[in-house]
Design a protein around this motif. Structure first.
Motif, PDB file in Angstrom:
ATOM      1  N   ALA A  11      -7.558 -97.762 -77.255  1.00 41.01           N
ATOM      2  CA  ALA A  11      -8.855 -97.387 -76.692  1.00 41.01           C
ATOM      3  C   ALA A  11      -8.981 -95.871 -76.549  1.00 41.01           C
ATOM      4  O   ALA A  11     -10.047 -95.293 -76.831  1.00 41.01           O
ATOM      5  CB  ALA A  11      -9.040 -98.064 -75.332  1.00 41.01           C
ATOM      6  N   LYS A  12      -7.906 -95.204 -76.132  1.00 41.60           N
ATOM      7  CA  LYS A  12      -7.956 -93.749 -76.004  1.00 41.60           C
ATOM      8  C   LYS A  12      -8.177 -93.083 -77.364  1.00 41.60           C
ATOM      9  O   LYS A  12      -8.960 -92.135 -77.486  1.00 41.60           O
ATOM     10  CB  LYS A  12      -6.659 -93.236 -75.368  1.00 41.60           C
ATOM     11  CG  LYS A  12      -6.565 -93.495 -73.870  1.00 41.60           C
ATOM     12  CD  LYS A  12      -5.249 -92.961 -73.310  1.00 41.60           C
ATOM     13  CE  LYS A  12      -5.191 -93.175 -71.802  1.00 41.60           C
ATOM     14  NZ  LYS A  12      -3.887 -92.747 -71.236  1.00 41.60           N
ATOM     15  N   LEU A  13      -7.476 -93.577 -78.392  1.00 42.73           N
ATOM     16  CA  LEU A  13      -7.654 -93.013 -79.732  1.00 42.73           C
ATOM     17  C   LEU A  13      -9.073 -93.237 -80.231  1.00 42.73           C
ATOM     18  O   LEU A  13      -9.663 -92.368 -80.885  1.00 42.73           O
ATOM     19  CB  LEU A  13      -6.646 -93.624 -80.705  1.00 42.73           C
ATOM     20  CG  LEU A  13      -5.174 -93.259 -80.484  1.00 42.73           C
ATOM     21  CD1 LEU A  13      -4.307 -93.928 -81.536  1.00 42.73           C
ATOM     22  CD2 LEU A  13      -4.963 -91.748 -80.513  1.00 42.73           C
ATOM     23  N   HIS A  14      -9.652 -94.382 -79.910  1.00 43.84           N
ATOM     24  CA  HIS A  14     -11.044 -94.651 -80.289  1.00 43.84           C
ATOM     25  C   HIS A  14     -11.977 -93.631 -79.646  1.00 43.84           C
ATOM     26  O   HIS A  14     -12.867 -93.064 -80.295  1.00 43.84           O
ATOM     27  CB  HIS A  14     -11.440 -96.065 -79.876  1.00 43.84           C
ATOM     28  CG  HIS A  14     -12.897 -96.354 -80.038  1.00 43.84           C
ATOM     29  ND1 HIS A  14     -13.823 -96.087 -79.042  1.00 43.84           N
ATOM     30  CD2 HIS A  14     -13.601 -96.851 -81.076  1.00 43.84           C
ATOM     31  CE1 HIS A  14     -15.025 -96.415 -79.475  1.00 43.84           C
ATOM     32  NE2 HIS A  14     -14.923 -96.891 -80.701  1.00 43.84           N
ATOM     33  N   ASP A  15     -11.760 -93.396 -78.353  1.00 44.42           N
ATOM     34  CA  ASP A  15     -12.633 -92.462 -77.642  1.00 44.42           C
ATOM     35  C   ASP A  15     -12.465 -91.029 -78.125  1.00 44.42           C
ATOM     36  O   ASP A  15     -13.386 -90.208 -77.996  1.00 44.42           O
ATOM     37  CB  ASP A  15     -12.367 -92.537 -76.142  1.00 44.42           C
ATOM     38  CG  ASP A  15     -12.810 -93.868 -75.550  1.00 44.42           C
ATOM     39  OD1 ASP A  15     -13.511 -94.628 -76.253  1.00 44.42           O
ATOM     40  OD2 ASP A  15     -12.452 -94.165 -74.400  1.00 44.42           O
ATOM     41  N   LEU A  16     -11.295 -90.723 -78.685  1.00 42.79           N
ATOM     42  CA  LEU A  16     -11.049 -89.390 -79.241  1.00 42.79           C
ATOM     43  C   LEU A  16     -11.471 -89.300 -80.704  1.00 42.79           C
ATOM     44  O   LEU A  16     -11.286 -88.258 -81.337  1.00 42.79           O
ATOM     45  CB  LEU A  16      -9.564 -89.036 -79.116  1.00 42.79           C
ATOM     46  CG  LEU A  16      -9.033 -88.848 -77.688  1.00 42.79           C
ATOM     47  CD1 LEU A  16      -7.510 -88.731 -77.698  1.00 42.79           C
ATOM     48  CD2 LEU A  16      -9.664 -87.616 -77.043  1.00 42.79           C
ATOM     49  N   ASP A  17     -12.026 -90.386 -81.216  1.00 36.77           N
ATOM     50  CA  ASP A  17     -12.455 -90.454 -82.615  1.00 36.77           C
ATOM     51  C   ASP A  17     -11.287 -90.201 -83.568  1.00 36.77           C
ATOM     52  O   ASP A  17     -11.435 -89.601 -84.629  1.00 36.77           O
ATOM     53  CB  ASP A  17     -13.584 -89.451 -82.890  1.00 36.77           C
ATOM     54  CG  ASP A  17     -14.396 -89.826 -84.147  1.00 36.77           C
ATOM     55  OD1 ASP A  17     -14.413 -91.019 -84.488  1.00 36.77           O
ATOM     56  OD2 ASP A  17     -14.990 -88.924 -84.761  1.00 36.77           O
ATOM     57  N   ASP A  18     -10.111 -90.678 -83.170  1.00 39.79           N
ATOM     58  CA  ASP A  18      -8.916 -90.579 -84.013  1.00 39.79           C
ATOM     59  C   ASP A  18      -8.902 -91.782 -84.954  1.00 39.79           C
ATOM     60  O   ASP A  18      -8.987 -92.935 -84.516  1.00 39.79           O
ATOM     61  CB  ASP A  18      -7.666 -90.589 -83.126  1.00 39.79           C
ATOM     62  CG  ASP A  18      -6.382 -90.306 -83.901  1.00 39.79           C
ATOM     63  OD1 ASP A  18      -6.172 -90.940 -84.954  1.00 39.79           O
ATOM     64  OD2 ASP A  18      -5.597 -89.460 -83.439  1.00 39.79           O
ATOM     65  N   ARG A  19      -8.769 -91.521 -86.241  1.00 40.35           N
ATOM     66  CA  ARG A  19      -8.865 -92.609 -87.213  1.00 40.35           C
ATOM     67  C   ARG A  19      -7.745 -93.645 -87.049  1.00 40.35           C
ATOM     68  O   ARG A  19      -7.873 -94.782 -87.534  1.00 40.35           O
ATOM     69  CB  ARG A  19      -8.834 -92.053 -88.635  1.00 40.35           C
ATOM     70  CG  ARG A  19      -7.565 -91.314 -89.014  1.00 40.35           C
ATOM     71  CD  ARG A  19      -7.675 -90.690 -90.399  1.00 40.35           C
ATOM     72  NE  ARG A  19      -6.453 -89.986 -90.784  1.00 40.35           N
ATOM     73  CZ  ARG A  19      -5.402 -90.586 -91.339  1.00 40.35           C
ATOM     74  NH1 ARG A  19      -5.434 -91.883 -91.580  1.00 40.35           N
ATOM     75  NH2 ARG A  19      -4.327 -89.888 -91.665  1.00 40.35           N
TER      76      ARG A  19
END
Length: 605
Positions: free
Chosen positions: A134-142
């Motif tokens: 979820a954190k990676l999603h919010d950071l727009d990390d692929r």
């Protein structure tokens, strides 16, 4: 007809996928829509929605939008399933503290403690991987998609097993439908199966890892300092541990590759042996993330072991100033290795009953006894636990810690070969005389020294294990992807792909537990129960990896080092034999589970 629609009876509209680029918005109060309640897993709440030329408002999606929506949905369902499993688990943990059978709370029984420890390990793994995705999603990390699929793949089996074990611990009381627990059991199973469940997630993981353009396991962001150190160590190894020097080392049998004195001295010149030591002792005071960067890069470079971390910790925490000035610099320079003289024939995990004695005689201690399973028997010193008060109550109160030079008169070493081709030794101490100032800590205060130093080390020991598994996975992945003379590869087999995806998801759980321990260490010492969670999961993952690798590669993978035709000089079968050590050393996993149950869950001792 659309099945398994949640709460359709209380909603005004339905979103339905028309194709991969278009959603349709349907008003549920239209006469051409029929809603039929459905009972699933013995519970109401899902519906079957029948559409008969129902009006629809199209909503266009961007490319890949439907796949991302489904994956977000599955991640959200995994989070909700975790919440349900966690609630039931909290209920049964409270129950285990209060429910008495055979005159004592059932939470004191080892069978219950270990069952609940397993549940906590699974729940923590799911919590961390869902949060990370979820954190990676919010950071727009692929990479969020990769970790979301790992979360779904792992959560499905882990949460369902935790739910089953919860009911085993509840017994008949949890089987009654008026109890809260059955609701959570149903919720967990429905949520982990919805939208394709683990099967689809593992297919996507396999594609990202085994298709021709795949790049393997993702590299973690260890922060600016950690990332910089990783590149620095990688460059150093490229210059100092590569080419002919490394090749010559690797031609040796495994028993001769446990340590390389010249390499240790070279590393000693960098100061990295003391990477995490306080500056007052000559260390670099680096963060836990930097320690992970160092361990990861050394593992990938297949560099020999270095340092004497537990013994150095003990000296920094409990040693005298003179001891610190004498022993720490030579450890830091890579010039001295210290073994650990703990286990005895009748004192393995239960060190409190050890019998090796140390008796004061004027200005010396005289040591007598036997130690077994000592791995670093070839080191310069032995960090030895011995009894200084045979009548102490409790028994652990009569133990002291000593530094014994291995060239002292009266020390007899009988080396033996381990089942993983390494070596350990039975060591006999017959009237071995050492100076009085070779005691570390107070007389009869050795238990505090021993456990304090181990606690410091255990925080990242699970991380060290999972980094070994991650490196071995990359070696296995290359073999799986390699095409034979007919142009086929093991990665073409759907069963192989499924098993590789399962391993990959579990590796990410292990790495998340490692990162969590590092995060806790930033605020001080990692609580021993969390170090234990990481160690138990990663140690047993190493065993599962070893078994899976042999299944996938077949009989040829059982050929040992230096045998004609051996795969990677016997790497995979040797890894499996070596894996057993990691569930036994530094406290067996059974002891660790008891620690988790008592320290993290508050179950009675």
């Amino acid at each position: 007809m659309v099945r398994f629609v949640e709460a359709a009876g209380s909603c005004t509209h339905l979103l339905v996928a028309i194709d991969r680029s278009v959603l349709g918005l349907v008003a549920l109060d239209n006469a051409r829509v029929e809603i039929v309640p459905t009972r699933a897993m013995g519970a109401w709440g899902l519906c079957e929605v029948r559409l008969n030329e129902a009006p629809v408002t199209p909503i266009a999606l961007e490319d890949g939008g439907l796949d991302d929506l489904l994956l977000k949905g599955k991640l959200a369902l995994a989070a909700r399933a975790h919440g349900a499993a966690r609630r039931a688990f909290e209920l049964v943990t409270d129950y285990a503290r209060e429910r008495h059978q055979f005159g004592q709370p059932i939470g004191r029984f080892q069978a219950i403690q270990h069952k609940l420890a397993n549940g906590l390990i699974a729940l923590e793994g799911v919590r961390l991987i869902v949060d990370h995705a979820a954190k990676l999603h919010d950071l727009d990390d692929r990479e969020w998609r990769y970790f979301a699929n790992c979360a779904v793949a792992f959560a499905s089996g882990a949460l369902r097993q935790a739910s089953l074990e919860t009911h085993h611990a509840f017994g008949a009381i949890g089987y009654a439908d008026e109890h809260e627990a059955p609701l959570h059991f149903k919720r967990v199973h429905l949520d982990t199966l919805a939208l394709g469940g683990a099967s689809q997630a593992k297919r996507l993981l396999a594609s990202s890892l085994l298709d021709p353009d795949s790049s393997g396991l993702p590299e973690y962001d260890l922060g600016p300092a950690g990332n910089a150190l990783r590149e620095q160590v990688r460059g150093w190894l490229g210059q100092n541990w590569s080419g002919g020097r490394k090749a010559e080392f690797e031609r040796k049998p495994f028993a001769k590759r446990e340590f390389d004195a010249e390499f240790a001295r070279d590393i000693g010149m960098t100061g990295w042996v003391g990477l995490g030591w306080p500056r007052e002792f000559g260390g670099q005071a680096r963060s836990a993330l930097e320690l992970i960067a160092f361990m990861e890069t050394m593992e990938r470079g297949e560099a020999p072991r270095i340092g004497a971390a537990i013994q150095a910790n003990a000296l920094m925490m409990f040693g005298t100033r003179e001891q610190q000035q004498r022993y720490l610099p030579e450890i830091l320079r890579g010039e001295a290795m210290h073994g650990m003289g703990y286990s005895e024939p009748q004192a393995g995990s239960d060190l409190a009953v050890l019998r090796t004695s140390a008796v004061r005689d004027d200005d010396h201690w005289v040591i007598n006894g036997q130690k077994i399973w000592t791995t670093t028997w070839w080191g310069k010193y032995m960090f030895l636990a011995a009894r200084t008060d045979k009548d102490a109550k409790p028994p652990h109160a009569g133990i002291s810690m000593f530094i014994v030079p291995m060239d002292a008169e009266g020390v007899t070493i009988r080396p033996a070969t381990t089942m993983y081709d390494g070596s350990f030794a039975n060591i006999f101490y017959d009237n071995v005389r050492i100076p009085l100032d070779n005691i570390v800590g107070e007389v009869n205060g050795g238990w505090k020294v021993l456990t304090g130093a181990l606690a410091f080390e255990r925080g990242l020991v699970g991380g060290g294990i999972v980094l070994k598994v991650a490196h071995a996975f990359e070696q296995l992945r290359r073999h799986v992807m390699a095409k034979d003379e007919t142009g086929t590869a093991l990665s073409d087999d759907p069963i192989v792909r499924d098993r590789m995806a399962t391993l990959a998801a579990e590796i990410e759980i292990g790495r998340q537990l490692m990162m969590h321990c590092a995060e806790l260490a930033a605020d001080g010492l990692t609580p021993p129960e969390y170090g234990a969670i990481s160690k138990v999961f990663s140690g047993e993952l190493m065993e599962r990896f070893g078994e899976t690798a042999l299944d996938i590669l077949g009989m040829r993978a059982t050929l040992s080092e230096q045998m004609p035709g051996a795969i990677d000089n016997g790497r995979f079968e040797q890894n499996l034999r070596h894996s057993l050590m990691w569930v036994i050393s530094i406290g067996t996993n059974e002891i660790q589970r008891s620690l988790i149950a008592q320290r993290a869950l508050g179950l009675p001792r």
